[in-house]
Design an enzyme around this catalytic site. Sequence first.
Site, PDB file in Angstrom:
ATOM      1  N   LYS A 189       0.586  -1.002   0.353  1.00 42.74           N
ATOM      2  CA  LYS A 189      -0.146   0.055  -0.142  1.00 42.74           C
ATOM      3  C   LYS A 189       0.862   1.060  -0.389  1.00 42.74           C
ATOM      4  CE  LYS A 189      -3.894  -1.755   0.606  1.00 42.74           C
ATOM      5  NZ  LYS A 189      -5.250  -1.854  -0.366  1.00 42.74           N
ATOM      6  N   LYS A 220     -13.466  -7.165  -6.757  1.00 42.65           N
ATOM      7  CA  LYS A 220     -13.440  -7.152  -5.744  1.00 42.65           C
ATOM      8  C   LYS A 220     -15.310  -7.675  -5.347  1.00 42.65           C
ATOM      9  CE  LYS A 220     -10.854  -3.857  -3.008  1.00 42.65           C
ATOM     10  NZ  LYS A 220      -9.834  -3.440  -3.803  1.00 42.65           N
TER      11      LYS A 220
END
Length: 356
Positions: free
Chosen positions: A160, A264
Amino acid sequence: MTDADLSLAYRPFSLALAEPLETADGTISSREGFLVRLVDEAGDDPAVGYGEATPLTGWTESLANCERALERAQETLRTGGPSEALETVDRQVAARHALSLALADLQATREATPLYRYLGQGPMVGRVPVNATIGDGSPAETTRQAQRAADRGFDCCKLKVGLRTVEDDIERVRRVREAVGPDVELRADANEAWTYEQAQSALEAFADLDVSMLEQPLPAGALEGHADLRAQNTGVSIALDEGLLEHGVDTICDADAADVVVLKPMALGGIDVARKVAAWLAELDITSLVTTTIDGVVARTGAVHLAAAVPDVPACGLATGDLLAEDLGRDPVLLEKGSAVVPQAKGLGVTDVWTE
Protein backbone atom coordinates in the site's frame (compact mmCIF):
# COMPACT_ATOMS: atom_id res chain seq x y z
CA MET A 1 -36.21 -27.52 -4.02
CA THR A 2 -39.07 -25.02 -4.29
CA ASP A 3 -39.13 -21.39 -3.23
CA ALA A 4 -41.44 -22.27 -0.36
CA ASP A 5 -38.76 -24.54 1.10
CA LEU A 6 -36.21 -21.71 1.49
CA SER A 7 -35.67 -19.68 4.63
CA LEU A 8 -33.16 -16.86 5.16
CA ALA A 9 -31.64 -15.73 8.45
CA TYR A 10 -28.86 -13.27 9.21
CA ARG A 11 -26.92 -12.06 12.23
CA PRO A 12 -24.46 -9.21 12.78
CA PHE A 13 -20.75 -9.61 13.50
CA SER A 14 -17.73 -7.44 14.23
CA LEU A 15 -14.18 -8.65 13.58
CA ALA A 16 -11.17 -6.78 14.90
CA LEU A 17 -8.02 -6.60 12.81
CA ALA A 18 -4.83 -7.97 14.28
CA GLU A 19 -3.23 -4.58 13.58
CA PRO A 20 -4.77 -1.47 12.00
CA LEU A 21 -4.23 -1.46 8.24
CA GLU A 22 -2.98 1.89 6.95
CA THR A 23 -4.10 2.81 3.43
CA ALA A 24 -4.41 6.05 1.47
CA ASP A 25 -8.18 5.79 2.05
CA GLY A 26 -7.70 5.72 5.82
CA THR A 27 -7.08 3.28 8.65
CA ILE A 28 -9.08 0.04 8.89
CA SER A 29 -9.20 -1.37 12.41
CA SER A 30 -12.24 -3.67 12.26
CA ARG A 31 -14.76 -5.18 9.84
CA GLU A 32 -18.47 -5.28 10.59
CA GLY A 33 -21.19 -7.00 8.67
CA PHE A 34 -23.78 -9.77 8.57
CA LEU A 35 -23.50 -13.52 8.28
CA VAL A 36 -26.30 -15.00 6.18
CA ARG A 37 -27.68 -18.54 6.29
CA LEU A 38 -30.02 -19.93 3.65
CA VAL A 39 -31.73 -23.23 4.44
CA ASP A 40 -33.52 -25.52 2.01
CA GLU A 41 -35.91 -27.68 4.03
CA ALA A 42 -36.95 -29.87 1.10
CA GLY A 43 -36.62 -33.60 1.57
CA ASP A 44 -35.16 -35.52 4.48
CA ASP A 45 -31.73 -33.85 4.28
CA PRO A 46 -31.93 -30.04 4.60
CA ALA A 47 -29.13 -28.20 2.80
CA VAL A 48 -27.52 -24.98 3.95
CA GLY A 49 -25.80 -22.15 2.09
CA TYR A 50 -23.78 -19.37 3.70
CA GLY A 51 -23.20 -15.80 2.62
CA GLU A 52 -21.51 -12.74 4.03
CA ALA A 53 -22.20 -9.01 3.74
CA THR A 54 -19.27 -6.91 4.93
CA PRO A 55 -19.80 -3.31 3.79
CA LEU A 56 -16.79 -1.05 3.24
CA THR A 57 -17.06 2.72 3.17
CA GLY A 58 -16.56 4.11 -0.31
CA TRP A 59 -17.16 0.75 -1.96
CA THR A 60 -20.58 -0.48 -0.83
CA GLU A 61 -23.71 0.65 0.94
CA SER A 62 -23.54 1.56 4.62
CA LEU A 63 -23.96 -1.02 7.37
CA ALA A 64 -27.43 0.31 8.17
CA ASN A 65 -28.54 0.21 4.54
CA CYS A 66 -27.12 -3.28 4.20
CA GLU A 67 -29.23 -4.51 7.12
CA ARG A 68 -32.36 -2.93 5.68
CA ALA A 69 -31.63 -4.61 2.35
CA LEU A 70 -31.25 -8.00 4.03
CA GLU A 71 -34.58 -7.44 5.77
CA ARG A 72 -36.20 -6.83 2.38
CA ALA A 73 -34.52 -9.90 0.91
CA GLN A 74 -35.77 -12.02 3.79
CA GLU A 75 -39.37 -10.94 3.20
CA THR A 76 -39.16 -11.11 -0.60
CA LEU A 77 -37.67 -14.59 -0.51
CA ARG A 78 -40.78 -15.77 1.34
CA THR A 79 -43.19 -14.15 -1.08
CA GLY A 80 -41.40 -14.03 -4.42
CA GLY A 81 -38.45 -16.42 -4.42
CA PRO A 82 -34.68 -16.06 -4.97
CA SER A 83 -34.77 -14.06 -8.22
CA GLU A 84 -37.02 -11.40 -6.79
CA ALA A 85 -35.02 -11.34 -3.56
CA LEU A 86 -31.81 -10.68 -5.52
CA GLU A 87 -33.56 -8.00 -7.54
CA THR A 88 -34.76 -6.17 -4.45
CA VAL A 89 -31.16 -5.79 -3.17
CA ASP A 90 -29.57 -5.15 -6.57
CA ARG A 91 -28.31 -1.68 -5.57
CA GLN A 92 -27.02 -2.76 -2.15
CA VAL A 93 -23.98 -4.66 -3.34
CA ALA A 94 -22.79 -6.10 -0.03
CA ALA A 95 -26.26 -7.45 0.74
CA ARG A 96 -26.56 -8.87 -2.76
CA HIS A 97 -23.13 -10.47 -2.36
CA ALA A 98 -24.32 -12.28 0.76
CA LEU A 99 -27.55 -13.51 -0.75
CA SER A 100 -26.03 -14.58 -4.07
CA LEU A 101 -23.17 -16.39 -2.32
CA ALA A 102 -25.59 -18.24 -0.05
CA LEU A 103 -27.69 -19.27 -3.06
CA ALA A 104 -24.62 -20.47 -4.99
CA ASP A 105 -23.27 -22.35 -1.96
CA LEU A 106 -26.64 -24.02 -1.46
CA GLN A 107 -26.97 -25.02 -5.11
CA ALA A 108 -23.39 -26.30 -5.39
CA THR A 109 -23.93 -28.27 -2.19
CA ARG A 110 -27.08 -29.81 -3.63
CA GLU A 111 -25.13 -30.73 -6.79
CA ALA A 112 -22.26 -32.13 -4.67
CA THR A 113 -19.66 -30.04 -6.51
CA PRO A 114 -17.11 -27.47 -5.29
CA LEU A 115 -18.34 -23.93 -5.71
CA TYR A 116 -15.65 -22.98 -8.23
CA ARG A 117 -16.76 -25.76 -10.58
CA TYR A 118 -20.37 -24.69 -10.18
CA LEU A 119 -19.27 -21.16 -11.17
CA GLY A 120 -16.93 -22.00 -14.01
CA GLN A 121 -17.83 -25.47 -15.25
CA GLY A 122 -14.11 -25.99 -15.76
CA PRO A 123 -11.53 -28.58 -14.73
CA MET A 124 -10.38 -29.29 -11.22
CA VAL A 125 -8.15 -26.54 -9.80
CA GLY A 126 -5.98 -27.35 -6.82
CA ARG A 127 -4.38 -24.00 -6.11
CA VAL A 128 -4.55 -20.34 -7.02
CA PRO A 129 -1.59 -17.96 -6.61
CA VAL A 130 -1.92 -15.25 -3.96
CA ASN A 131 -0.01 -12.16 -2.92
CA ALA A 132 0.79 -10.86 0.53
CA THR A 133 -0.87 -7.52 1.34
CA ILE A 134 1.32 -5.05 3.25
CA GLY A 135 -0.02 -1.84 4.75
CA ASP A 136 1.30 1.69 4.33
CA GLY A 137 3.60 1.60 7.35
CA SER A 138 7.03 3.02 8.02
CA PRO A 139 9.94 1.91 5.82
CA ALA A 140 11.21 -0.37 8.59
CA GLU A 141 7.78 -1.92 9.24
CA THR A 142 7.07 -2.34 5.53
CA THR A 143 10.41 -4.04 4.99
CA ARG A 144 9.90 -6.30 8.01
CA GLN A 145 6.49 -7.44 6.81
CA ALA A 146 7.70 -8.03 3.25
CA GLN A 147 10.65 -10.06 4.46
CA ARG A 148 8.37 -12.11 6.70
CA ALA A 149 6.04 -12.75 3.77
CA ALA A 150 8.94 -13.86 1.58
CA ASP A 151 10.19 -16.15 4.34
CA ARG A 152 6.70 -17.73 4.47
CA GLY A 153 6.88 -18.55 0.76
CA PHE A 154 5.05 -15.62 -0.84
CA ASP A 155 6.61 -14.72 -4.16
CA CYS A 156 4.38 -11.65 -4.67
CA CYS A 157 3.84 -8.71 -2.30
CA LYS A 158 1.42 -5.82 -2.78
CA LEU A 159 2.50 -2.68 -0.93
CA LYS A 160 0.00 0.00 0.00
CA VAL A 161 1.34 3.44 -0.97
CA GLY A 162 0.02 6.99 -1.15
CA LEU A 163 -0.16 7.92 2.53
CA ARG A 164 3.26 9.60 2.43
CA THR A 165 5.18 11.64 -0.10
CA VAL A 166 6.03 9.96 -3.40
CA GLU A 167 9.70 10.16 -2.48
CA ASP A 168 9.03 8.33 0.78
CA ASP A 169 7.05 5.64 -1.04
CA ILE A 170 9.83 5.16 -3.58
CA GLU A 171 12.26 4.73 -0.72
CA ARG A 172 9.97 2.21 0.98
CA VAL A 173 9.74 0.16 -2.22
CA ARG A 174 13.50 0.40 -2.73
CA ARG A 175 14.17 -0.93 0.75
CA VAL A 176 11.73 -3.79 0.24
CA ARG A 177 13.36 -4.71 -3.06
CA GLU A 178 16.78 -4.77 -1.39
CA ALA A 179 15.42 -6.94 1.41
CA VAL A 180 13.53 -9.56 -0.63
CA GLY A 181 15.77 -9.68 -3.68
CA PRO A 182 14.90 -9.90 -7.38
CA ASP A 183 12.77 -13.04 -7.32
CA VAL A 184 9.79 -11.63 -5.38
CA GLU A 185 7.21 -9.80 -7.48
CA LEU A 186 6.35 -6.37 -6.07
CA ARG A 187 3.15 -4.44 -6.71
CA ALA A 188 2.04 -1.04 -5.42
CA ASP A 189 -1.51 0.13 -4.68
CA ALA A 190 -2.06 3.88 -4.30
CA ASN A 191 -5.84 3.83 -3.78
CA GLU A 192 -6.36 6.99 -5.91
CA ALA A 193 -3.91 9.05 -3.83
CA TRP A 194 -1.75 10.76 -6.46
CA THR A 195 -1.83 13.53 -9.00
CA TYR A 196 -0.73 12.70 -12.54
CA GLU A 197 2.72 14.23 -11.93
CA GLN A 198 3.18 12.25 -8.73
CA ALA A 199 2.08 9.04 -10.41
CA GLN A 200 4.43 9.62 -13.33
CA SER A 201 7.35 10.17 -10.96
CA ALA A 202 6.50 7.00 -9.04
CA LEU A 203 6.02 5.00 -12.23
CA GLU A 204 9.48 5.88 -13.52
CA ALA A 205 11.11 4.92 -10.22
CA PHE A 206 9.05 1.75 -9.86
CA ALA A 207 10.13 0.63 -13.33
CA ASP A 208 13.76 0.83 -12.19
CA LEU A 209 12.85 -1.18 -9.09
CA ASP A 210 11.15 -3.88 -11.16
CA VAL A 211 7.67 -3.24 -9.75
CA SER A 212 5.29 -5.29 -11.86
CA MET A 213 2.03 -3.40 -11.27
CA LEU A 214 0.79 0.00 -10.11
CA GLU A 215 -2.82 -0.14 -8.97
CA GLN A 216 -5.18 2.84 -9.13
CA PRO A 217 -2.57 5.61 -8.88
CA LEU A 218 -5.07 8.34 -9.86
CA PRO A 219 -8.65 9.08 -8.81
CA ALA A 220 -11.21 6.77 -10.38
CA GLY A 221 -12.51 9.51 -12.65
CA ALA A 222 -9.11 10.11 -14.27
CA LEU A 223 -9.47 7.49 -16.98
CA GLU A 224 -7.47 9.44 -19.57
CA GLY A 225 -4.67 9.94 -17.05
CA HIS A 226 -4.45 6.20 -16.49
CA ALA A 227 -4.42 5.66 -20.24
CA ASP A 228 -1.55 8.15 -20.60
CA LEU A 229 0.43 6.42 -17.84
CA ARG A 230 -0.14 3.07 -19.53
CA ALA A 231 0.95 4.46 -22.92
CA GLN A 232 4.40 5.23 -21.52
CA ASN A 233 5.25 1.51 -21.76
CA THR A 234 7.49 1.52 -18.69
CA GLY A 235 7.00 -2.20 -18.13
CA VAL A 236 4.84 -1.52 -15.06
CA SER A 237 1.26 -2.68 -15.65
CA ILE A 238 -1.51 -0.22 -14.81
CA ALA A 239 -4.34 -1.78 -12.81
CA LEU A 240 -7.75 -0.27 -12.14
CA ASP A 241 -9.77 -1.09 -9.04
CA GLU A 242 -12.01 1.79 -8.02
CA GLY A 243 -12.12 2.74 -11.71
CA LEU A 244 -14.09 -0.37 -12.61
CA LEU A 245 -17.04 0.67 -10.47
CA GLU A 246 -17.09 4.19 -11.92
CA HIS A 247 -16.59 3.44 -15.60
CA GLY A 248 -17.41 -0.18 -16.38
CA VAL A 249 -15.58 -2.62 -18.60
CA ASP A 250 -16.36 -1.22 -22.04
CA THR A 251 -15.33 2.33 -21.19
CA ILE A 252 -12.05 1.14 -19.69
CA CYS A 253 -11.36 -0.94 -22.77
CA ASP A 254 -12.26 1.86 -25.19
CA ALA A 255 -9.87 4.20 -23.36
CA ASP A 256 -7.01 1.65 -23.27
CA ALA A 257 -6.71 2.60 -19.62
CA ALA A 258 -5.76 -0.68 -17.96
CA ASP A 259 -3.65 -3.77 -18.36
CA VAL A 260 -5.33 -5.34 -15.33
CA VAL A 261 -8.71 -4.91 -13.66
CA VAL A 262 -9.20 -5.83 -10.00
CA LEU A 263 -12.40 -7.64 -9.07
CA LYS A 264 -13.76 -7.24 -5.55
CA PRO A 265 -16.81 -9.52 -5.28
CA MET A 266 -18.20 -7.62 -2.29
CA ALA A 267 -18.12 -4.32 -4.20
CA LEU A 268 -19.45 -5.83 -7.43
CA GLY A 269 -22.46 -7.44 -5.79
CA GLY A 270 -21.42 -11.09 -5.75
CA ILE A 271 -19.11 -13.73 -7.11
CA ASP A 272 -21.65 -14.45 -9.85
CA VAL A 273 -21.36 -10.87 -11.11
CA ALA A 274 -17.57 -10.92 -10.74
CA ARG A 275 -17.34 -14.17 -12.72
CA LYS A 276 -19.26 -12.61 -15.61
CA VAL A 277 -17.02 -9.53 -15.52
CA ALA A 278 -13.91 -11.76 -15.58
CA ALA A 279 -15.19 -13.55 -18.67
CA TRP A 280 -15.98 -10.22 -20.31
CA LEU A 281 -12.47 -8.92 -19.57
CA ALA A 282 -10.90 -12.08 -21.00
CA GLU A 283 -12.72 -11.51 -24.28
CA LEU A 284 -11.21 -8.00 -24.37
CA ASP A 285 -7.70 -9.34 -23.59
CA ILE A 286 -7.58 -7.58 -20.20
CA THR A 287 -6.26 -9.50 -17.21
CA SER A 288 -8.47 -9.78 -14.14
CA LEU A 289 -7.42 -10.62 -10.63
CA VAL A 290 -9.49 -11.13 -7.50
CA THR A 291 -9.13 -9.45 -4.13
CA THR A 292 -11.14 -9.33 -0.94
CA THR A 293 -12.23 -6.25 0.95
CA ILE A 294 -10.66 -7.74 4.10
CA ASP A 295 -13.64 -9.97 4.72
CA GLY A 296 -14.52 -12.79 7.05
CA VAL A 297 -13.96 -16.42 6.16
CA VAL A 298 -17.23 -16.89 4.25
CA ALA A 299 -16.66 -14.09 1.74
CA ARG A 300 -12.93 -14.76 1.61
CA THR A 301 -13.47 -18.41 0.74
CA GLY A 302 -16.01 -17.38 -1.89
CA ALA A 303 -13.35 -15.15 -3.45
CA VAL A 304 -10.92 -18.08 -3.56
CA HIS A 305 -13.52 -20.14 -5.44
CA LEU A 306 -14.06 -17.23 -7.82
CA ALA A 307 -10.32 -17.01 -8.54
CA ALA A 308 -10.24 -20.77 -9.16
CA ALA A 309 -12.99 -20.30 -11.77
CA VAL A 310 -10.94 -17.68 -13.69
CA PRO A 311 -8.49 -19.33 -16.13
CA ASP A 312 -4.83 -18.30 -15.82
CA VAL A 313 -5.53 -15.91 -12.97
CA PRO A 314 -2.42 -14.09 -11.65
CA ALA A 315 -1.58 -13.79 -7.95
CA CYS A 316 -4.70 -12.52 -6.17
CA GLY A 317 -5.26 -10.59 -2.96
CA LEU A 318 -6.83 -13.46 -1.05
CA ALA A 319 -4.33 -14.03 1.76
CA THR A 320 -6.02 -11.57 4.07
CA GLY A 321 -7.20 -13.86 6.86
CA ASP A 322 -4.09 -13.12 8.92
CA LEU A 323 -5.08 -9.46 8.99
CA LEU A 324 -7.98 -10.40 11.30
CA ALA A 325 -7.56 -10.98 15.01
CA GLU A 326 -10.71 -13.14 14.97
CA ASP A 327 -12.92 -14.75 12.37
CA LEU A 328 -16.38 -16.18 11.81
CA GLY A 329 -15.15 -19.78 11.89
CA ARG A 330 -12.46 -22.16 10.77
CA ASP A 331 -10.76 -21.26 7.51
CA PRO A 332 -10.96 -24.16 5.01
CA VAL A 333 -8.35 -22.53 2.74
CA LEU A 334 -4.74 -23.46 3.43
CA LEU A 335 -1.97 -21.10 2.35
CA GLU A 336 1.15 -22.84 1.15
CA LYS A 337 4.18 -21.27 -0.56
CA GLY A 338 2.33 -18.34 -2.07
CA SER A 339 -0.75 -20.32 -3.10
CA ALA A 340 -4.23 -20.84 -1.71
CA VAL A 341 -5.27 -24.48 -1.67
CA VAL A 342 -8.80 -24.51 -3.08
CA PRO A 343 -11.38 -26.45 -1.03
CA GLN A 344 -12.68 -29.49 -2.90
CA ALA A 345 -15.64 -30.20 -0.62
CA LYS A 346 -19.12 -29.63 -2.00
CA GLY A 347 -20.23 -26.03 -2.05
CA LEU A 348 -18.23 -23.31 -0.38
CA GLY A 349 -16.54 -25.64 2.08
CA VAL A 350 -17.31 -23.48 5.14
CA THR A 351 -19.29 -25.48 7.68
CA ASP A 352 -18.91 -24.23 11.24
CA VAL A 353 -19.74 -20.52 11.17
CA TRP A 354 -23.34 -20.60 12.44
CA THR A 355 -23.86 -21.73 16.03
CA GLU A 356 -27.21 -21.57 17.78
